[in-house]
Design a protein around this motif. Structure first.
Motif, PDB file in Angstrom:
ATOM      1  N   MET A   1       1.059  -1.651  -0.148  1.00 45.89           N
ATOM      2  CA  MET A   1      -0.294   0.222  -0.067  1.00 45.89           C
ATOM      3  C   MET A   1       0.753   1.196   0.002  1.00 45.89           C
ATOM      4  O   MET A   1       2.137   1.640   0.946  1.00 45.89           O
ATOM      5  CB  MET A   1      -0.546   0.035   0.968  1.00 45.89           C
ATOM      6  CG  MET A   1      -1.742   1.241   1.488  1.00 45.89           C
ATOM      7  SD  MET A   1      -2.751   1.660   2.732  1.00 45.89           S
ATOM      8  CE  MET A   1      -4.415   1.209   1.950  1.00 45.89           C
ATOM      9  N   ASP A   2       0.545   2.020  -0.542  1.00 44.63           N
ATOM     10  CA  ASP A   2       1.113   3.431  -0.387  1.00 44.63           C
ATOM     11  C   ASP A   2       0.943   3.815   0.764  1.00 44.63           C
ATOM     12  O   ASP A   2       0.216   4.191   1.602  1.00 44.63           O
ATOM     13  CB  ASP A   2       0.151   5.056  -2.130  1.00 44.63           C
ATOM     14  CG  ASP A   2       0.917   6.203  -1.374  1.00 44.63           C
ATOM     15  OD1 ASP A   2       1.897   6.043  -1.347  1.00 44.63           O
ATOM     16  OD2 ASP A   2       0.273   6.787  -2.463  1.00 44.63           O
ATOM     17  N   PRO A   3       2.558   4.905   1.111  1.00 49.38           N
ATOM     18  CA  PRO A   3       2.156   5.046   2.402  1.00 49.38           C
ATOM     19  C   PRO A   3       1.639   6.496   2.867  1.00 49.38           C
ATOM     20  O   PRO A   3       1.545   6.510   4.141  1.00 49.38           O
ATOM     21  CB  PRO A   3       3.936   5.374   2.606  1.00 49.38           C
ATOM     22  CG  PRO A   3       4.540   4.792   1.827  1.00 49.38           C
ATOM     23  CD  PRO A   3       3.571   4.168   0.805  1.00 49.38           C
ATOM     24  N   GLU A   4       1.588   7.072   1.773  1.00 49.96           N
ATOM     25  CA  GLU A   4       0.319   8.549   1.801  1.00 49.96           C
ATOM     26  C   GLU A   4      -1.420   7.838   2.248  1.00 49.96           C
ATOM     27  O   GLU A   4      -1.383   8.486   2.929  1.00 49.96           O
ATOM     28  CB  GLU A   4       0.623   9.278   0.664  1.00 49.96           C
ATOM     29  CG  GLU A   4       1.976  10.535   1.184  1.00 49.96           C
ATOM     30  CD  GLU A   4       1.854  11.082  -0.443  1.00 49.96           C
ATOM     31  OE1 GLU A   4       1.290  11.696  -1.217  1.00 49.96           O
ATOM     32  OE2 GLU A   4       3.566  11.399  -0.841  1.00 49.96           O
ATOM     33  N   PHE A   6      -1.707   4.997   3.312  1.00 49.27           N
ATOM     34  CA  PHE A   6      -2.068   4.328   4.149  1.00 49.27           C
ATOM     35  C   PHE A   6      -2.845   5.346   5.551  1.00 49.27           C
ATOM     36  O   PHE A   6      -3.256   5.639   6.457  1.00 49.27           O
ATOM     37  CB  PHE A   6      -0.989   4.017   4.503  1.00 49.27           C
ATOM     38  CG  PHE A   6      -1.642   3.380   5.980  1.00 49.27           C
ATOM     39  CD1 PHE A   6      -2.070   1.990   6.176  1.00 49.27           C
ATOM     40  CD2 PHE A   6       0.054   3.791   7.197  1.00 49.27           C
ATOM     41  CE1 PHE A   6      -1.669   1.489   7.617  1.00 49.27           C
ATOM     42  CE2 PHE A   6      -0.667   3.021   8.322  1.00 49.27           C
ATOM     43  CZ  PHE A   6      -1.160   1.710   8.405  1.00 49.27           C
ATOM     44  N   ASP A   7      -1.824   6.633   5.131  1.00 46.28           N
ATOM     45  CA  ASP A   7      -1.495   7.998   6.235  1.00 46.28           C
ATOM     46  C   ASP A   7      -2.798   8.916   6.308  1.00 46.28           C
ATOM     47  O   ASP A   7      -3.250   9.175   7.424  1.00 46.28           O
ATOM     48  CB  ASP A   7       0.182   9.033   6.442  1.00 46.28           C
ATOM     49  CG  ASP A   7       1.300   8.478   6.605  1.00 46.28           C
ATOM     50  OD1 ASP A   7       0.960   6.520   7.703  1.00 46.28           O
ATOM     51  OD2 ASP A   7       1.963   9.073   6.159  1.00 46.28           O
ATOM     52  N   GLU A   8      -3.842   8.442   5.050  1.00 46.68           N
ATOM     53  CA  GLU A   8      -4.711   9.436   5.023  1.00 46.68           C
ATOM     54  C   GLU A   8      -5.368   8.481   5.688  1.00 46.68           C
ATOM     55  O   GLU A   8      -6.455   9.042   6.456  1.00 46.68           O
ATOM     56  CB  GLU A   8      -4.604   9.657   3.207  1.00 46.68           C
ATOM     57  CG  GLU A   8      -5.178  11.218   2.953  1.00 46.68           C
ATOM     58  CD  GLU A   8      -5.559  11.169   1.120  1.00 46.68           C
ATOM     59  OE1 GLU A   8      -6.050  10.748   0.544  1.00 46.68           O
ATOM     60  OE2 GLU A   8      -4.785  11.572   0.926  1.00 46.68           O
ATOM     61  N   GLU A  12      -8.035   9.649   8.685  1.00 47.05           N
ATOM     62  CA  GLU A  12      -9.490   9.714   8.378  1.00 47.05           C
ATOM     63  C   GLU A  12     -10.228   8.820   9.255  1.00 47.05           C
ATOM     64  O   GLU A  12     -11.109   8.971  10.260  1.00 47.05           O
ATOM     65  CB  GLU A  12      -9.897   9.261   6.986  1.00 47.05           C
ATOM     66  CG  GLU A  12      -9.332  10.375   6.470  1.00 47.05           C
ATOM     67  CD  GLU A  12     -10.272   9.814   4.900  1.00 47.05           C
ATOM     68  OE1 GLU A  12     -10.747   8.821   4.601  1.00 47.05           O
ATOM     69  OE2 GLU A  12      -9.187  10.493   3.937  1.00 47.05           O
ATOM     70  N   ASN A  13      -9.981   7.670   9.774  1.00 47.03           N
ATOM     71  CA  ASN A  13     -10.320   6.196  10.870  1.00 47.03           C
ATOM     72  C   ASN A  13     -10.215   6.862  11.648  1.00 47.03           C
ATOM     73  O   ASN A  13     -11.227   6.605  13.162  1.00 47.03           O
ATOM     74  CB  ASN A  13      -9.403   5.150  10.438  1.00 47.03           C
ATOM     75  CG  ASN A  13     -10.035   4.812   9.150  1.00 47.03           C
ATOM     76  OD1 ASN A  13     -10.958   4.645   8.986  1.00 47.03           O
ATOM     77  ND2 ASN A  13      -9.108   3.863   8.759  1.00 47.03           N
ATOM     78  N   LEU A  14      -8.796   7.442  12.319  1.00 52.36           N
ATOM     79  CA  LEU A  14      -8.744   7.876  14.357  1.00 52.36           C
ATOM     80  C   LEU A  14      -9.791   8.968  14.283  1.00 52.36           C
ATOM     81  O   LEU A  14      -9.887   9.507  15.512  1.00 52.36           O
ATOM     82  CB  LEU A  14      -7.449   8.530  13.790  1.00 52.36           C
ATOM     83  CG  LEU A  14      -7.180   8.801  15.390  1.00 52.36           C
ATOM     84  CD1 LEU A  14      -7.306   8.213  16.254  1.00 52.36           C
ATOM     85  CD2 LEU A  14      -5.643   9.776  15.319  1.00 52.36           C
ATOM     86  N   GLU A  15      -9.942   9.643  13.217  1.00 51.52           N
ATOM     87  CA  GLU A  15     -10.278  11.542  13.497  1.00 51.52           C
ATOM     88  C   GLU A  15     -11.772  10.069  13.480  1.00 51.52           C
ATOM     89  O   GLU A  15     -13.247  11.283  14.356  1.00 51.52           O
ATOM     90  CB  GLU A  15     -10.747  12.145  12.315  1.00 51.52           C
ATOM     91  CG  GLU A  15     -11.774  13.661  12.590  1.00 51.52           C
ATOM     92  CD  GLU A  15     -11.359  14.304  11.021  1.00 51.52           C
ATOM     93  OE1 GLU A  15     -12.500  15.296  11.252  1.00 51.52           O
ATOM     94  OE2 GLU A  15     -10.010  14.492  10.964  1.00 51.52           O
ATOM     95  N   ALA A  16     -12.918   9.817  12.721  1.00 50.93           N
ATOM     96  CA  ALA A  16     -14.358   9.465  13.267  1.00 50.93           C
ATOM     97  C   ALA A  16     -14.274   8.308  14.323  1.00 50.93           C
ATOM     98  O   ALA A  16     -15.034   8.913  14.934  1.00 50.93           O
ATOM     99  CB  ALA A  16     -14.385   8.313  12.140  1.00 50.93           C
TER     100      ALA A  16
END
Length: 146
Positions: A1-4, A6-8, A12-16
Motif C-alpha cells: 500500500m502507498d504510505p501516503e 495509508f497515512d491519509e 480519517e479513521n482516527l478522526e472518525a
C-alpha cells in the motif's frame, strides 16, 4: 500500500473514532463467552454479555456460583431468587464484582446491585441459605421460610 494513502486513511479513521468517543457512543470492549441459548436449569449461566441484564435486574435477588442442591431446592420456593455462575477466567467481571479467587461468591440483592455482598462463610446448604435470608430484599419475605 502507498504510505501516503495509508497515512491519509489512518488519519480519517482516527478522526472518525475520536468523534464516536467524544459523543459518548463508543462502547468498551469486554471479553465474553457467547450467552447460553438454552439456560433453563436452576443455576443461570452468566457471561460478560448477559451479566448486566441478569444481575442488575432489580426485580430479582441474585446469588452465585453453581450450588445445584441449593438452586434446585429454592427454584420453586423463591421465584425472585436467581442463582448463577460466572467464569471470570473467560469473561471480564464488572468492577464491583472483584474476583480474587475461585470460587468467589457474591449476592446481589434487589435495590443494591451496585454494592454486591461478598460471601465468606461455610459453603454448606444451611449457611448459604441463612446468608441469603439475611441479605435478600425480594426473596424470603417470611424470614422463617426454609
Amino acid at each position: 500500500m502507498d504510505p501516503e494513502k495509508f497515512d491519509e486513511e489512518l488519519e480519517e479513521n482516527l478522526e472518525a473514532f475520536m468523534k464516536v468517543i467524544s459523543s459518548g457512543k463508543a462502547k468498551p470492549y469486554v471479553k465474553s463467552q457467547p450467552a447460553p441459548k438454552n439456560d433453563k436449569g436452576p443455576v443461570k449461566t452468566l457471561v460478560a454479555a448477559n451479566f448486566d441484564k441478569i444481575v442488575n435486574d432489580e426485580s430479582k435477588d441474585q446469588f452465585e456460583p453453581k450450588y445445584a442442591q441449593l438452586a434446585a431446592k429454592l427454584k420453586s420456593e423463591q421465584p425472585n431468587l436467581i442463582l448463577a455462575k460466572f467464569d471470570a477466567t473467560a469473561n471480564d467481571a464488572p468492577q464491583n464484582f472483584n474476583v480474587e479467587g475461585f470460587p468467589t461468591i457474591f449476592f446481589a440483592p434487589s435495590g443494591k446491585k451496585s454494592t454486591p455482598v461478598k460471601y465468606s462463610g461455610n459453603r454448606d446448604l444451611d449457611h448459604l441459605t441463612e446468608f441469603m435470608k439475611k441479605n435478600a430484599v425480594k426473596s424470603f419475605q417470611k424470614k422463617e421460610e426454609l
